[in-house]
Design a protein around this motif. Sequence first.
Motif, PDB file in Angstrom:
ATOM      1  N   THR A 165       0.818  -1.228   0.000  1.00  0.00           N
ATOM      2  CA  THR A 165       0.000   0.000   0.000  1.00  0.00           C
ATOM      3  C   THR A 165       0.848   1.273   0.000  1.00  0.00           C
ATOM      4  OG1 THR A 165      -0.238  -0.031   2.408  1.00  0.00           O
ATOM      5  CG2 THR A 165      -1.956  -1.123   1.150  1.00  0.00           C
ATOM      6  N   ALA A 166       1.886   1.274  -0.822  1.00  0.00           N
ATOM      7  CA  ALA A 166       2.693   2.492  -0.972  1.00  0.00           C
ATOM      8  C   ALA A 166       2.114   3.398  -2.048  1.00  0.00           C
ATOM      9  CB  ALA A 166       4.133   2.129  -1.319  1.00  0.00           C
ATOM     10  N   VAL A 167       1.181   2.878  -2.835  1.00  0.00           N
ATOM     11  CA  VAL A 167       0.500   3.713  -3.827  1.00  0.00           C
ATOM     12  C   VAL A 167      -1.001   3.585  -3.605  1.00  0.00           C
ATOM     13  CG1 VAL A 167       2.327   3.448  -5.541  1.00  0.00           C
ATOM     14  CG2 VAL A 167       0.381   1.881  -5.594  1.00  0.00           C
ATOM     15  N   VAL A 168      -1.724   4.637  -3.983  1.00  0.00           N
ATOM     16  CA  VAL A 168      -3.188   4.581  -3.915  1.00  0.00           C
ATOM     17  C   VAL A 168      -3.662   4.155  -5.300  1.00  0.00           C
ATOM     18  CG1 VAL A 168      -5.301   5.891  -3.519  1.00  0.00           C
ATOM     19  CG2 VAL A 168      -3.279   6.329  -2.120  1.00  0.00           C
ATOM     20  N   ALA A 169      -3.918   2.859  -5.440  1.00  0.00           N
ATOM     21  CA  ALA A 169      -4.265   2.321  -6.755  1.00  0.00           C
ATOM     22  C   ALA A 169      -5.767   2.231  -6.950  1.00  0.00           C
ATOM     23  CB  ALA A 169      -3.626   0.943  -6.937  1.00  0.00           C
ATOM     24  N   GLY A 175      -4.920   6.038   2.950  1.00  0.00           N
ATOM     25  CA  GLY A 175      -3.639   6.737   2.834  1.00  0.00           C
ATOM     26  C   GLY A 175      -2.514   5.761   2.572  1.00  0.00           C
ATOM     27  N   PRO A 176      -1.548   6.161   1.743  1.00  0.00           N
ATOM     28  CA  PRO A 176      -0.458   5.252   1.410  1.00  0.00           C
ATOM     29  C   PRO A 176       0.617   5.186   2.495  1.00  0.00           C
ATOM     30  CG  PRO A 176      -0.185   7.322   0.250  1.00  0.00           C
ATOM     31  CD  PRO A 176      -1.462   7.441   1.032  1.00  0.00           C
ATOM     32  N   ASP A 177       1.426   4.146   2.422  1.00  0.00           N
ATOM     33  CA  ASP A 177       2.614   4.051   3.278  1.00  0.00           C
ATOM     34  C   ASP A 177       3.623   5.089   2.770  1.00  0.00           C
ATOM     35  OD1 ASP A 177       4.869   3.314   4.714  1.00  0.00           O
ATOM     36  OD2 ASP A 177       5.366   1.698   3.315  1.00  0.00           O
ATOM     37  N   LEU A 178       3.893   6.102   3.584  1.00  0.00           N
ATOM     38  CA  LEU A 178       4.646   7.263   3.098  1.00  0.00           C
ATOM     39  C   LEU A 178       6.105   6.924   2.809  1.00  0.00           C
ATOM     40  CD1 LEU A 178       3.059   9.917   5.478  1.00  0.00           C
ATOM     41  CD2 LEU A 178       2.580   9.575   3.049  1.00  0.00           C
ATOM     42  N   ALA A 179       6.708   6.086   3.633  1.00  0.00           N
ATOM     43  CA  ALA A 179       8.102   5.706   3.374  1.00  0.00           C
ATOM     44  C   ALA A 179       8.181   4.871   2.100  1.00  0.00           C
ATOM     45  CB  ALA A 179       8.663   4.937   4.570  1.00  0.00           C
ATOM     46  N   GLY A 180       7.219   3.974   1.938  1.00  0.00           N
ATOM     47  CA  GLY A 180       7.189   3.163   0.716  1.00  0.00           C
ATOM     48  C   GLY A 180       7.001   4.029  -0.515  1.00  0.00           C
ATOM     49  N   ALA A 181       6.176   5.069  -0.397  1.00  0.00           N
ATOM     50  CA  ALA A 181       5.948   5.964  -1.536  1.00  0.00           C
ATOM     51  C   ALA A 181       7.243   6.657  -1.948  1.00  0.00           C
ATOM     52  CB  ALA A 181       4.889   6.995  -1.172  1.00  0.00           C
ATOM     53  N   LEU A 414       5.799  13.858  -1.174  1.00  0.00           N
ATOM     54  CA  LEU A 414       4.800  14.935  -1.135  1.00  0.00           C
ATOM     55  C   LEU A 414       3.478  14.474  -1.742  1.00  0.00           C
ATOM     56  CD1 LEU A 414       6.736  18.197  -2.153  1.00  0.00           C
ATOM     57  CD2 LEU A 414       6.435  17.188   0.111  1.00  0.00           C
ATOM     58  N   ASP A 415       3.576  13.785  -2.870  1.00  0.00           N
ATOM     59  CA  ASP A 415       2.354  13.315  -3.530  1.00  0.00           C
ATOM     60  C   ASP A 415       1.585  12.378  -2.592  1.00  0.00           C
ATOM     61  OD1 ASP A 415       3.446  14.718  -5.634  1.00  0.00           O
ATOM     62  OD2 ASP A 415       4.074  12.939  -6.759  1.00  0.00           O
ATOM     63  N   ALA A 416       2.321  11.515  -1.912  1.00  0.00           N
ATOM     64  CA  ALA A 416       1.673  10.559  -1.001  1.00  0.00           C
ATOM     65  C   ALA A 416       1.119  11.265   0.237  1.00  0.00           C
ATOM     66  CB  ALA A 416       2.669   9.476  -0.595  1.00  0.00           C
ATOM     67  N   LEU A 417       1.813  12.303   0.681  1.00  0.00           N
ATOM     68  CA  LEU A 417       1.328  13.029   1.863  1.00  0.00           C
ATOM     69  C   LEU A 417      -0.028  13.687   1.570  1.00  0.00           C
ATOM     70  CD1 LEU A 417       1.637  14.108   4.736  1.00  0.00           C
ATOM     71  CD2 LEU A 417       2.987  16.005   3.806  1.00  0.00           C
ATOM     72  N   ALA A 418      -0.184  14.228   0.385  1.00  0.00           N
ATOM     73  CA  ALA A 418      -1.475  14.830   0.037  1.00  0.00           C
ATOM     74  C   ALA A 418      -2.574  13.759   0.087  1.00  0.00           C
ATOM     75  CB  ALA A 418      -1.404  15.466  -1.350  1.00  0.00           C
ATOM     76  N   GLN A 419      -2.266  12.564  -0.390  1.00  0.00           N
ATOM     77  CA  GLN A 419      -3.254  11.477  -0.338  1.00  0.00           C
ATOM     78  C   GLN A 419      -3.532  11.070   1.105  1.00  0.00           C
ATOM     79  OE1 GLN A 419      -0.922   8.886  -2.885  1.00  0.00           O
ATOM     80  NE2 GLN A 419      -2.366   9.170  -4.577  1.00  0.00           N
ATOM     81  N   HIS A 420      -2.478  11.038   1.893  1.00  0.00           N
ATOM     82  CA  HIS A 420      -2.608  10.707   3.315  1.00  0.00           C
ATOM     83  C   HIS A 420      -3.538  11.709   4.001  1.00  0.00           C
ATOM     84  CE1 HIS A 420      -1.100   9.549   7.342  1.00  0.00           C
ATOM     85  NE2 HIS A 420      -1.003  10.835   7.587  1.00  0.00           N
ATOM     86  N   ARG A 421      -3.359  12.971   3.709  1.00  0.00           N
ATOM     87  CA  ARG A 421      -4.193  14.002   4.324  1.00  0.00           C
ATOM     88  C   ARG A 421      -5.656  13.853   3.886  1.00  0.00           C
ATOM     89  NH1 ARG A 421      -2.256  18.638   6.639  1.00  0.00           N
ATOM     90  NH2 ARG A 421      -4.047  19.781   5.813  1.00  0.00           N
ATOM     91  N   ARG A 422      -5.849  13.664   2.593  1.00  0.00           N
ATOM     92  CA  ARG A 422      -7.243  13.559   2.129  1.00  0.00           C
ATOM     93  C   ARG A 422      -7.927  12.338   2.743  1.00  0.00           C
ATOM     94  NH1 ARG A 422      -5.003  15.007  -2.850  1.00  0.00           N
ATOM     95  NH2 ARG A 422      -5.480  12.985  -3.779  1.00  0.00           N
ATOM     96  N   ALA A 423      -7.139  11.267   2.926  1.00  0.00           N
ATOM     97  CA  ALA A 423      -7.722  10.073   3.572  1.00  0.00           C
ATOM     98  C   ALA A 423      -8.123  10.382   5.010  1.00  0.00           C
ATOM     99  CB  ALA A 423      -6.719   8.922   3.538  1.00  0.00           C
TER     100      ALA A 423
END
Length: 482
Positions: A165-169, A175-181, A414-423
């Motif tokens: 789950t490092a990407v939001v597919a 929210g994605p795994d931020l380190a993995g992203a 950064l891209d993943a953090l925005a997804q994390h926030r929206r989640a």
Amino acid sequence: MHAPGAAALRVRLSPAGRARWRSRRPTRPGCRWPRRRACCPSRCGTPADSNADADADADADGSLLRTRWVPVEPAPAPAEPVAVLGRQGDLPVDGAVHYPDLDALAAAVADGAAVPQTVLVPVGPEPGEVPSAVRAATGRMLGLVRAWLGEARLSGARLVAVTRTAVVAEPGDGGPDLAGAAVWGLLRSAQSEHPRRFGLLDLDATARVPQGLAAALREDEAQLAVRGERLLAPRLLPMTAAGSVTVDPDPEDQLPDPEGTVLVTGGTGTLGGLLARHLVARGARHLLLAGRRGGQAPVAAELVAELTGLGAQVRVVSCDVADRQSLAGLLREIPAEHPLTTVVHAAGVVDDGLVEALTPERLAAVLRPKADAAWNLHELTAGLGLAEFVLFSSAAGTFGSAGQANYAAANAFLDALAQHRRAQGLPGLSLAWGLWAERSALTGALDAADLARLGREGVRALSTPDALRLFDTPARRSASRS
Ligand SMILES: NC(=O)c1ccc[n+]([C@@H]2O[C@H](COP(=O)([O-])OP(=O)(O)OC[C@H]3O[C@@H](n4cnc5c(N)ncnc54)[C@H](OP(=O)(O)O)[C@@H]3O)[C@@H](O)[C@H]2O)c1
């Protein structure tokens, strides 16, 4: 197209004057359009036949792209030997040979073991605070990438990082795994520098590595996600055509709250300054521009004078936004009558080099003002009820620019953090800009040869008016909250 059984055609388009495109010969059938030839967001003409007109300026919404994951079928291919690095329980794969680490695999091959075509390595989850987890995960992967490239006996093999789950597919991914992203960003650049040597596979919480994976990765897809029984691959699609973005019909809703404070990190940088002018022109009245040099930045005095002349109250502050205490102090000073409503995080640095030349220090130096600082902003503003939280990211994180693995990792974060926030129900948008025409400290070193190379790859510089128009598009605004 004359090849029998061809299902898709790849055509290379390059700009041929204003609103005109030149198409180059088709390559192998079976390739898919588009992956590396568009910008997000940027001006991209409609894929068109040779010399067909495509007015790139006409449709601002159509120029904003978003990554979508689409189902793909693995190409039929003979089963190939697969190896896994790490303990057996970390990543069970039917029929795979497990080696504790790369040294063990290399030693086995030196002793006569068959060279596996695909070598899987599990990534994460990484314990600890997010910024240190990002540094640890990307640092470890950087070390492995460098060691992998140094193993001549494995030069025909592909190293595949397997994340969870490092990407939001899919919409339900959360929210994605931020380190993995961030590891995905780093490896995308490694893929650009060393085609066919690296793959990326993202599993959901339960998915096992599917049969036929090696074949899928060896054909035309170097980045895949498994969700349930389905294999998904990333594509860039226009935001308005992508389905889930609703266009906000109320233009008034696009204006900044004149009583609220807008914080722009990197606000005395090139893009930060351009955006500050733009926001003031659209009604922002309280701006806080943060950079390490503060008022000592070359353009600071001129910028403040200009913005003040337009009726805004502007404060330029010296603040290293990656330093949590400094940032917390800065936020505390914001007056209650003009509460913080908008954050635009445009601070950043580059330290370019091929992945073999990068070190953990060079990685951390680029992660710091982008990822560490963004995480600080995220945590320290969590309870403030922000209207907008915009991250200035780069298409490098999406495409994996060659020579920018550290920068790509930071921007993918950064891209993943925005997804994390929206989640989490918070506003969040990461704008993965292509190249702006206005030169900056980050892009000033690009010479004519670099620009020509970028042009061959389909990258055209965005004019400032076009870029700011994209910043204003309703689709962009509603995506912050969707
Ligand atoms: N220009 C482009 O074509 C382009 C394309 C894609 C993405 N971007 C992104 O857009 C953003 C702005 O880029 P730019 O081209 O305008 O570069 P720039 O002119 O160099 O601006 C970056 C600013 O960040 C500030 N900064 C760096 N580290 C900081 C820290 N730790 N704390 C606070 N401020 C810090 C710098 O100011 P101090 O040195 O005073 O701290 C500088 O003013 C960057 O995030 C970049 O990745 C730019």
